[in-house]
Motif scaffolding. Structure first.
Motif, short mmCIF file in Angstrom:
data_model
loop_
_atom_site.label_atom_id
_atom_site.label_comp_id
_atom_site.label_asym_id
_atom_site.label_seq_id
_atom_site.Cartn_x
_atom_site.Cartn_y
_atom_site.Cartn_z
N ILE A 263 0.84 -1.20 0.00
CA ILE A 263 0.00 0.00 0.00
C ILE A 263 0.87 1.26 0.00
CG2 ILE A 263 -1.82 1.18 1.29
CD1 ILE A 263 -2.77 -1.42 2.26
N GLU A 264 2.14 1.12 0.45
CA GLU A 264 3.01 2.28 0.43
C GLU A 264 3.22 2.79 -0.99
OE1 GLU A 264 3.48 0.27 4.17
OE2 GLU A 264 3.50 -0.39 2.08
N GLU A 266 1.03 2.89 -3.46
CA GLU A 266 -0.11 3.70 -3.84
C GLU A 266 -0.01 5.09 -3.19
OE1 GLU A 266 -3.61 1.62 -2.88
OE2 GLU A 266 -3.17 -0.10 -4.18
N HIS A 267 0.38 5.14 -1.90
CA HIS A 267 0.54 6.44 -1.25
C HIS A 267 1.63 7.27 -1.93
CE1 HIS A 267 -2.32 5.59 1.84
NE2 HIS A 267 -1.67 4.51 2.25
N GLU A 270 0.23 8.75 -5.17
CA GLU A 270 -0.68 9.85 -4.90
C GLU A 270 0.09 11.11 -4.48
OE1 GLU A 270 -3.83 10.07 -5.39
OE2 GLU A 270 -4.12 8.01 -6.07
N LYS A 328 -12.01 10.41 -4.99
CA LYS A 328 -12.60 9.89 -3.76
C LYS A 328 -11.68 8.81 -3.18
CE LYS A 328 -16.66 7.62 -1.83
NZ LYS A 328 -18.00 7.02 -2.13
N ILE A 329 -11.26 9.02 -1.96
CA ILE A 329 -10.37 8.06 -1.30
C ILE A 329 -11.20 7.25 -0.30
CG2 ILE A 329 -8.33 7.79 0.15
CD1 ILE A 329 -7.34 10.44 -0.92
N GLU A 330 -11.17 5.97 -0.48
CA GLU A 330 -11.91 5.07 0.40
C GLU A 330 -10.92 4.29 1.26
OE1 GLU A 330 -15.15 1.40 0.18
OE2 GLU A 330 -14.31 2.27 -1.65
N TYR A 331 -11.10 4.39 2.55
CA TYR A 331 -10.22 3.71 3.49
C TYR A 331 -10.84 2.37 3.89
CZ TYR A 331 -7.85 8.18 3.86
OH TYR A 331 -7.17 9.32 3.59
N VAL A 332 -10.14 1.31 3.65
CA VAL A 332 -10.59 -0.04 3.99
C VAL A 332 -9.78 -0.52 5.18
CG1 VAL A 332 -10.91 -2.40 3.19
CG2 VAL A 332 -11.18 -0.50 1.60
N PRO A 333 -10.39 -0.77 6.32
CA PRO A 333 -9.61 -1.19 7.50
C PRO A 333 -9.05 -2.59 7.32
CG PRO A 333 -11.96 -1.34 7.93
CD PRO A 333 -11.83 -0.68 6.59
N TYR A 334 -7.95 -2.81 7.99
CA TYR A 334 -7.37 -4.14 8.00
C TYR A 334 -8.22 -5.08 8.84
CZ TYR A 334 -3.07 -2.43 5.88
OH TYR A 334 -2.16 -1.90 5.04
#
Length: 817
Positions: A263-264, A266-267, A270, A328-334
């Motif tokens: 995921i780093e 993708e950050h 961005e 739109k940023i969607e946060y999906v929890p672990y």
């Protein structure tokens, strides 16, 4: 031919990568020779079996496994990590027609899962290749996004030359002109991946890295299964590496979220986008300030004037400013993926239960010291919280066992604590009420009748809304229900009776048995009312539980119960009568007093499928009755305390439980049923000994009961018709059955010293003729109608009958005194 060439190129790329890592693959596998100055003796692939007919093939369990096909399958399924996560290596092994298990490559004598071996082969041979491939794919995705924005800011639409040349970083392609992305994408330095036999030596040097292509992952879901005959492999370039699929625009398509990426990344992408947008906006503002124009189009697009021929100025640059776009940023929890049932991780619960259940039980000595006096004072205070603490602590102590066999909490060292518990039960249950005893017309209420009454009351409409005896009083607040305290105390007493060192002390306690048996009593019966407990604070369900626990208590201490037959008190006779009623309530029910085979049929399970054990409560009641009536003094007190009608009811039920038909005798050939029959005969012997003459006479003359016939058939089945190698198992039962018939045949009071047939009170199992008495045995003809069966069928076999049994059988077949 094209497919073979792609495979050969792919193998060359794989071989080059492994050479850079310092672990070159065998030439028979890749077709690429070892590098110079490399010693094959140190090769980590010695246990690898390579096909001698074709390159790129290893052999497992006698089957060919094509590495090129394996790479295509795993890549199309999402990568090795996803296949491992889904546990789909068995599906991969099935694509190569491999068995489920095979001998281990390192230890042929050990059987190992084929799926695990395939996973290990893939990790060792192709794992580094996939790792480099994934990393290169992510870098290409970043560069493609950056190149798209930079090219738009500098040149606008891509030139046809760039479209034809392709994207930089692909092996065998030219770099982008005008300062595009570099043409060679070097792999980063990494650690050595695993091999067939363990970790491989070597380092991955950037200077010697091999260019890796960008390849978007296949979107095929792993759950849908793997292709049956391989997947369409990615296109290969001239160097044998997978090539990225190019779109008309000339750039590879930017894939969605990488399944095995971080995921780093993708950050980071961005963040770069935001910085580029801020830089472009700041440039646009500066342009507006310099030109001073008010036209929006001029502010967004400015072209420098054409330079002179002689001037050395840079070429004109056209800048296109792009408006920032909203995303739109969607946060999906672990979240952990669990195999759950109802939200509970059953595997974790089972592992914890196994860990706790296999843990050794701590001994009572390991818990240190307990202030017994404090527990006694807590019970004596009658405060709810204090009693709860004391009873909970004492319950835990009674569950512990000492270091010696059969040891536990030594209650004889805390007599005040035991007295206080007994007084607590008596105060709560009866509150100082006098014991009125039994009415004259009292009958035995069986355990089955109590259970049926409880079930029937509970099945009535609105049963839970009706007030019942023993229910909790809402005015008492959050305190415990009185019956719960009684149940805990009875449970503690039962646990204490298990320890052998406590049994004699509990049996000799003055108030223990009277209070416990009074708790088991029923209130006087009333017409059209179900049975109810004698104590008003316990319910019918509580009574059923208490009766079972008290029977266990008597079972444990019965060998140490010694009654005094001389002038017994009213309280003693009442206690003995209640004990007799408690034990017989599990034995005399007409529905349950049946032969062994009929009991199995009553369970509803076919005998050919499963043969149930004897009824547990009835079996324990028989053993408890035999132990309780073992001493002759106890028998004499029981004979005086119990009415004749109750004695006859038990005698009739015991005879009905004996085996009669051939199916019954087949059932009792099992150990558990043979023990059950032995206890029946022992109980019959004790009952025949203590029964008054009237009961014995009735047993002799009652034709529907058939006491003599049933006992004679049992004796013959256990002697004449039993196999010689099994007769010793029935010796005790045969002897006690003959002695029971002799007692019934005499029809005399065994405790009348003046009677001719009376003998001194003996211990259990002592029959006539065993005391050295040489007198001739005479009888009243109980078996006189079966003289031929007894004389020629049994008495003539000296190997079956000894001298004592011969004398008793002779007295049973004679008529006269």
């Amino acid at each position: 031919m094209a497919a073979q060439q792609r495979k050969r190129n792919w193998l060359q790329g794989l071989a080059s990568l492994m050479v850079q890592r310092g672990t070159p693959l065998p030439p028979q596998l890749t077709g690429v020779p070892f590098p110079p100055n490399y010693d094959p003796a140190h090769m980590p692939w010695k246990s690898l079996e390579v096909s001698p007919t074709d390159i790129g093939i290893v052999r497992l369990a006698g089957k060919d496994v094509d590495l090129y096909k394996l790479w295509g399958l795993i890549l199309q399924a999402g990568g090795g990590q996803k296949v491992s996560h889904k546990g789909a290596w068995l599906l991969v092994a099935q694509q190569f027609d491999l068995p489920e298990v095979m001998p281990s490559p390192n230890n042929p004598g050990e059987v190992q899962s084929t799926a695990a071996i395939v996973e290990r082969y893939y990790t060792a041979l192709l794992g580094p290749f996939e790792e480099a491939y994934r990393k290169n794919m992510m870098e290409q995705s970043q560069r493609a996004a950056l190149a798209g924005r930079m090219s738009g800011a500098q040149q606008g639409p891509m030139s046809p030359q760039v479209r034809q040349g392709g994207m930089g970083g692909m092996p065998g392609q030219s770099p982008i002109s005008n300062g595009g992305v570099p043409g060679m994408n070097m792999l980063p330095q990494g650690n050595v991946g695993p091999s067939m036999d363990g970790p491989l030596p070597g380092q991955f040097h950037p200077a010697q890295a091999v260019p890796m292509p960008f390849q978007p992952p296949n979107a095929m879901a792993l759950g849908g299964g793997l292709p049956a005959n391989g997947a369409t492999h990615p296109a290969m370039n001239g160097n044998g590496m997978p090539m990225a699929k190019l779109h008309p625009g000339g750039f590879p398509s930017i894939p969605g979220p990488v399944q095995n990426g971080s995921i780093e990344l993708e950050h980071d992408m961005e963040s770069r986008k935001r910085k580029m947008q801020e830089a472009v906006e700041s440039d646009a503002k500066r342009v507006r300030q310099k030109t001073g124009g008010s036209d929006v189009s001029e502010a967004r697009s400015s072209v420098a004037p054409p330079p002179s021929v002689d001037a050395t100025v840079p070429p004109p640059v056209t800048r296109t400013i792009r408006q920032p776009s909203r995303r739109k940023i969607e946060y999906v929890p672990y979240a952990r993926e669990l195999e759950t049932a109802g939200g509970r991780d059953l595997d974790f619960l089972q592992s914890e239960w196994h860990r706790v259940s296999t843990k050794g039980v701590r001994r009572i000595e390991e818990y240190g010291q307990v202030d017994v006096e404090a527990l006694t004072l807590s019970l004596r205070s009658r405060v709810s919280t204090e009693m709860s603490y004391a009873l909970t602590t004492f319950t835990l102590l009674t569950l512990l066992r000492g270091s010696n066999h059969g040891g536990g909490f030594p209650i004889m060292q805390a007599p005040d604590l035991l007295d206080e518990m007994v007084d607590l039960v008596e105060d709560i249950a009866f509150d100082g009420a006098e014991d009125e005893g039994y009415p004259d017309e009292a009958t035995i209420v069986t355990h089955r009748e109590l259970v049926n009454s409880l079930v029937e009351d509970g099945s009535q409409p609105f049963a839970s809304l009706k007030p019942e005896q023993g229910a909790k009083d809402p005015d008492h607040g959050p305190r415990h229900r009185p019956a719960e305290v009684i149940l805990v105390v009875i449970n503690i007493l039962r646990n204490l009776s298990i320890a052998q060192e406590n049994q004699e002390y509990l049996a000799k306690h003055e108030k223990l048995l009277p209070v416990c048996l009074r708790l088991c009593a029923l209130a006087p019966a009333e017409k059209f009312t179900p049975p109810r407990p004698l104590s008003s604070v316990i319910s019918l369900a509580d009574l059923i539980t208490i009766r079972k626990d008290v029977m266990n208590l008597i079972f444990n201490i019965s060998f140490n119960v010694n009654l005094t037959p001389s002038s017994p008190s009213r309280g003693l006779l009442l206690t003995v009568r209640r004990a007799y009623e408690l034990l017989t309530s599990y034995l005399v029910d007409e529905t349950e007093a049946i032969s062994p085979f009929q009991w199995i049929l009553q369970t509803g399970i076919p005998p050919a499928v499963h043969q149930p054990k004897p009824p547990a409560l009835a079996d324990m009641a028989l053993e408890t009755f035999s132990r309780f009536t073992l001493p002759d003094d106890n028998r004499q007190v029981v004979s005086r305390a119990v009415p004749q009608a109750w004695l006859w009811t038990l005698l009739e039920a015991l005879v009905h439980r004996l085996p009669v038909a051939d199916n019954d005798f087949q059932v009792i050939m099992r150990d558990v049923w043979l023990t059950y029959v032995e206890r029946l005969i022992m109980a019959l012997y004790s009952l025949a000994f203590l029964a008054p003459p009237a009961v014995k006479e009735r047993a002799k003359r009652d034709r529907p009961l058939g006491f003599a016939k049933v006992m004679l058939r049992l004796v013959k089945k256990f002697t004449v018709h039993a196999p010689p190698e099994l007769r010793h198992h029935f010796a005790i039962s045969v002897r006690r059955a003959v002695e029971a018939m002799k007692l019934v045949d005499d029809a005399e009071d065994a405790f009348d010293v003046g009677s001719r047939s009376a003998v001194p009170t003996l211990a259990f199992g002592m029959g006539y003729g065993e005391q050295g008495d040489s007198r001739v045995e005479r009888g009243m003809g109980l078996l006189s109608g079966y003289q031929e069966d007894i004389t020629f069928g049994l008495m003539m076999h000296s190997e079956l009958v000894d001298s004592v049994m011969f004398s008793e059988l002779e007295s049973l077949v004679r008529v006269g005194r």
